[in-house]
Design an enzyme around this catalytic site. Structure first.
Site, PDB file in Angstrom:
ATOM      1  CB  SER A  29      -0.976  -0.020   1.014  1.00 12.93           C
ATOM      2  OG  SER A  29      -2.033   0.799   1.231  1.00 12.93           O
ATOM      3  CG  ASP A 158      -6.509  -2.990  -3.710  1.00 10.08           C
ATOM      4  OD1 ASP A 158      -7.240  -2.287  -3.021  1.00 10.08           O
ATOM      5  OD2 ASP A 158      -5.379  -3.116  -3.363  1.00 10.08           O
ATOM      6  CG  HIS A 187      -5.412  -2.592  -0.009  1.00 14.04           C
ATOM      7  ND1 HIS A 187      -4.796  -2.265  -1.170  1.00 14.04           N
ATOM      8  CD2 HIS A 187      -5.259  -1.873   1.095  1.00 14.04           C
ATOM      9  CE1 HIS A 187      -3.696  -1.377  -0.602  1.00 14.04           C
ATOM     10  NE2 HIS A 187      -3.993  -0.838   0.682  1.00 14.04           N
TER      11      HIS A 187
END
Length: 207
Positions: A29, A158, A187
């Protein structure tokens, strides 16, 4: 110095203090953005490989140069949620983060609770300021500067960092990149997605 430059500089200081070289950096991320910037700006001669998962590069926010990006209003809503009631905001965010809002999800309540626990450990100002960092930082030139092997992993489902806006653009900017998209994966890294990603990362490290 931009905030993400501070992230990368802090990591560079740690690497220097520990005397590390021939290192592999892995980031998820926002951490994927940090890994990319660190490798591009501080990694020459000491970073051998880079791996990212669900990473934010090249840039998330919608603009004239990135018309497919996420509108700024979506990030304003995140900021508002963090300010108004961050505890409930993180509880709610855990659903799209792990895909718990999808039919057939097997994510446990414990996993979602741990996401809340970790999120609450972040300071309010840091969490608020980080929204601009992960949404507005442009990593295009960093990606172009990478010459070492790069493994780009991303969940197909995601909901936080859409794969079409991130990984599928990033792979075209890196000279020596491999992209793997995990069908149906969210995610957050957990369960079967985590197990498969772990195997792929180990294979990449050993290659």
């Amino acid at each position: 110095m931009a905030p993400v430059d501070t992230y990368a500089a802090d990591l560079a200081t740690l690497v220097d203090e520990l005397g590390l070289d021939d290192i592999i950096v892995v980031g998820h991320s926002t951490g994927g953005g940090e890994a990319v910037r660190f490798a591009a700006q501080h990694g020459r001669g000491r970073v051998s490989k880079v791996a990212t998962a669900g990473a934010i590069p090249p840039v998330m926010v919608k603009s004239e140069t990135n018309p497919e990006g996420t509108p700024i209003e979506a990030f304003d809503e995140i900021r508002a949620g963090v300010l108004a009631d961050r505890s409930q905001f993180y509880k709610d965010l855990s659903a799209p983060f792990y895909g718990a809002n999808r039919e057939g999800s097997t994510i446990s309540q414990g996993q979602r609770d741990d996401f809340w626990r970790q999120s609450m450990l972040a300071g309010l100002k840091q969490a608020y300021d980080c929204v601009a960092v992960f949404s507005e930082t442009d990593f295009t030139e960093d990606l172009k500067a990478l010459t070492m092997p790069v493994f780009i992993a991303h969940g197909e489902d995601d909901q936080i960092v859409p794969v079409d806006d991130a990984a599928r653009k990033s792979v075209d900017l890196v000279k020596n990149a491999t992209l793997k998209v995990y069908p149906g994966a969210p995610h957050g890294i957990a369960g079967a997605y985590q197990q498969e990603l772990d195997r792929d990362l180990l294979a990449f490290f050993r290659s």
